[in-house]
Scaffold this motif. Structure first.
Motif, short mmCIF file in Angstrom:
data_model
loop_
_atom_site.label_atom_id
_atom_site.label_comp_id
_atom_site.label_asym_id
_atom_site.label_seq_id
_atom_site.Cartn_x
_atom_site.Cartn_y
_atom_site.Cartn_z
N ARG A 153 0.82 -1.22 0.00
CA ARG A 153 0.00 0.00 0.00
C ARG A 153 0.85 1.26 0.00
O ARG A 153 1.88 1.33 0.66
CB ARG A 153 -0.96 -0.02 1.19
CG ARG A 153 -2.15 -0.93 0.94
CD ARG A 153 -3.08 -1.02 2.11
NE ARG A 153 -2.56 -1.89 3.15
CZ ARG A 153 -3.24 -2.24 4.24
NH1 ARG A 153 -4.46 -1.78 4.42
NH2 ARG A 153 -2.72 -3.04 5.13
N VAL A 154 0.38 2.24 -0.78
CA VAL A 154 1.05 3.53 -0.89
C VAL A 154 0.47 4.44 0.19
O VAL A 154 -0.74 4.72 0.19
CB VAL A 154 0.84 4.15 -2.28
CG1 VAL A 154 1.56 5.49 -2.37
CG2 VAL A 154 1.31 3.19 -3.38
N GLY A 167 -5.40 2.04 -1.80
CA GLY A 167 -4.01 2.44 -1.93
C GLY A 167 -3.05 1.34 -2.34
O GLY A 167 -1.83 1.53 -2.23
N LEU A 169 -0.59 -0.74 -4.53
CA LEU A 169 0.31 -0.24 -5.56
C LEU A 169 -0.22 -0.51 -6.96
O LEU A 169 -0.18 0.37 -7.83
CB LEU A 169 1.70 -0.88 -5.39
CG LEU A 169 2.82 -0.34 -6.26
CD1 LEU A 169 3.05 1.14 -6.00
CD2 LEU A 169 4.11 -1.14 -6.00
N VAL A 172 -3.03 1.89 -7.85
CA VAL A 172 -2.54 3.25 -8.09
C VAL A 172 -1.86 3.34 -9.45
O VAL A 172 -2.09 4.29 -10.23
CB VAL A 172 -1.56 3.67 -6.97
CG1 VAL A 172 -0.99 5.05 -7.27
CG2 VAL A 172 -2.26 3.66 -5.62
N ARG A 192 2.53 8.63 -9.47
CA ARG A 192 1.69 8.81 -8.29
C ARG A 192 2.00 7.74 -7.22
O ARG A 192 1.94 8.01 -6.02
CB ARG A 192 0.21 8.74 -8.68
CG ARG A 192 -0.75 9.07 -7.55
CD ARG A 192 -2.16 9.31 -8.08
NE ARG A 192 -2.68 8.16 -8.80
CZ ARG A 192 -2.89 8.12 -10.11
NH1 ARG A 192 -2.61 9.17 -10.87
NH2 ARG A 192 -3.37 7.03 -10.69
N GLY A 193 2.34 6.54 -7.67
CA GLY A 193 2.65 5.47 -6.73
C GLY A 193 4.13 5.37 -6.41
O GLY A 193 4.53 4.44 -5.69
N TYR A 194 4.93 6.29 -6.92
CA TYR A 194 6.38 6.26 -6.68
C TYR A 194 6.94 4.88 -7.01
O TYR A 194 7.75 4.31 -6.26
CB TYR A 194 6.71 6.64 -5.23
CG TYR A 194 6.21 8.01 -4.83
CD1 TYR A 194 6.91 9.16 -5.18
CD2 TYR A 194 5.02 8.15 -4.13
CE1 TYR A 194 6.45 10.43 -4.82
CE2 TYR A 194 4.54 9.41 -3.77
CZ TYR A 194 5.26 10.53 -4.12
OH TYR A 194 4.79 11.78 -3.77
N LEU A 195 6.48 4.31 -8.13
CA LEU A 195 6.77 2.92 -8.44
C LEU A 195 8.27 2.65 -8.51
O LEU A 195 8.76 1.68 -7.91
CB LEU A 195 6.10 2.54 -9.77
CG LEU A 195 6.35 1.11 -10.25
CD1 LEU A 195 5.84 0.11 -9.22
CD2 LEU A 195 5.67 0.87 -11.60
N VAL A 198 9.85 2.77 -5.03
CA VAL A 198 9.45 1.62 -4.21
C VAL A 198 10.20 0.38 -4.64
O VAL A 198 10.74 -0.37 -3.80
CB VAL A 198 7.92 1.40 -4.32
CG1 VAL A 198 7.54 0.06 -3.67
CG2 VAL A 198 7.16 2.53 -3.66
#
Length: 305
Positions: A153-154, A167, A169, A172, A192-195, A198
C-alpha cells in the motif's frame, strides 16, 4: 531430450506450446464457463500433441491443495472449478500448476535474469506481480503466489483496489482500466505510486542484484516499459544493481510453464531444483524446499476416464 507442453491460461486467452516444436503456438479464448474452456484445451492437446505428455500450467487464479479455484477476480465464474476435472490426461502424464507470476519469474531465469544470482521479477498485466528469485529459485509469498507485491500500500493514497483495500500499488499504477490503460495513464500512475522508488528501495534493501521487468502490458505498451527501465536504471545508479527488460514480455509465463513441464519429465532446471513429479512425492518436495514454492505447485497424475 525431455519434452513437455506449456500452457498459459490468461483472463482473455490461453496459449499452448509444445517443447518439441516451440515455434507453433495454439491459442484459444478463455471462456466464462471453465469446463467448456478446459475441454477446448484438452481437445487441442489431444489433437496436436497426444494424451500422455507432461503439462506445465501457468494460472492467474488462486488454487487450494485439491486444485480447486478459490479466487480469480477477472474470471469469478471459475471459482469452485476443479482445474483438473476438464483435463483427463492419461498416465504417465504429470500436470503441474504454478501461479502465473511465479511462472514468469521461472521463464526469465535463463533469459533476462541470466547472470543475476538474485533479482525481483515484476510482472505487469491485469495486475502487478512480484517474485524474488534467490539462488536461481523463484520465491513466492507465504500465500503461494506473486500477487502480494501489487498489494503493497502507498501511504496517503485512497485509490480503491478490487481486493477491497485502498491504496494498493497496482491499483494506483494501473488504475481501473488496468491492462487497457493508455501510456499517459500508466505514466501518471507510476509517478503517483512512486513505483520506481518503491521497487529500487525494495531491491537494494533486500540485497538483490536487480530487477527484471516483464508481462503482457509491457509488450502492448513498450513506451511504458522503456520509461520504467530508464527510471530504475537511474534509481540504481551507484548501487551495483541492474534493471533489465524481457525480450518477450508477453510470453514469460508461457515459457515458464514450458520449463515446468520439461522439469516434470526429469529434465533439470538446475542442480538444486526438482519439481514435484506425481502427487505422492509432494511431501518429499516440501521437506526439501521448505517454503520456496510450498503451496504454489499443484500436481496431478491420473488415469484417463
Amino acid at each position: 531430450m525431455p519434452g513437455g507442453v506449456g500452457l498459459d491460461i490468461g483472463a482473455s486467452k490461453w496459449v499452448l506450446v509444445d517443447q518439441k516444436n516451440p515455434a507453433v503456438q495454439i491459442r484459444g479464448r478463455t471462456a466464462d464457463d471453465p469446463i467448456q474452456c478446459l475441454r477446448e484445451i484438452n481437445a487441442a492437446l489431444l489433437d496436436n500433441v497426444g494424451p500422455t505428455v507432461p503439462l506445465g500450467i501457468s494460472f492467474p487464479g488462486s488454487l487450494n491443495k485439491e486444485g480447486v479455484v478459490e479466487s480469480w477476480p477477472r474470471r469469478p465464474t471459475w471459482v469452485g472449478c476443479q482445474l483438473f476435472e476438464g483435463m483427463p490426461w492419461a498416465d504417465p502424464c504429470i500436470t503441474l500448476v504454478l501461479d502465473d507470476g511465479i511462472c514468469a519469474a521461472l521463464g526469465e531465469r535463463r533469459r533476462a535474469g541470466e547472470g543475476l544470482d538474485s533479482y525481483l521479477c515484476l510482472t505487469f498485466g491485469t495486475g502487478l506481480g512480484g517474485v524474488a528469485v534467490v539462488d536461481g529459485l523463484p520465491r513466492g509469498s507465504r500465500s503461494g503466489g506473486a500477487r502480494t507485491f501489487g498489494h503493497l500500500r502507498v501511504p496517503g493514497v485512497t485509490t480503491p483496489c478490487p481486493c477491497g483495500r485502498q491504496g494498493c500499488l497496482q491499483a494506483v499504477v494501473l488504475g481501473e482500466r488496468r491492462d487497457r490503460s493508455t501510456l499517459e495513464e500508466l505514466l501518471a500512475g507510476a509517478r503517483r505510486g512512486y513505483l520506481s522508488t518503491v521497487v529500487a528501495d525494495f531491491v537494494t534493501a533486500s540485497g538483490l542484484d536487480g530487477v527484471v521487468l516483464t508481462g503482457g502490458l509491457l509488450g502492448h505498451v513498450p513506451e511504458f516499459a522503456d520509461f520504467l527501465l530508464r527510471e530504475l536504471t537511474e534509481e540504481f545508479a551507484g548501487t551495483g544493481c541492474d534493471a533489465r527488460l524481457s525480450s518477450r514480455p508477453h510470453e514469460s509465463a508461457l515459457l515458464g510453464s514450458l520449463d515446468l513441464a520439461v522439469a516434470a519429465t526429469g529434465g533439470s532446471l538446475d542442480a538444486s531444483f526438482d519439481y514435484i513429479r506425481p502427487r505422492r512425492d509432494a511431501d518429499r518436495f516440501t521437506e526439501r524446499h521448505g517454503r520456496v514454492l510450498q503451496g504454489s505447485v499443484h500436481s496431478c497424475s491420473r488415469r484417463q476416464r
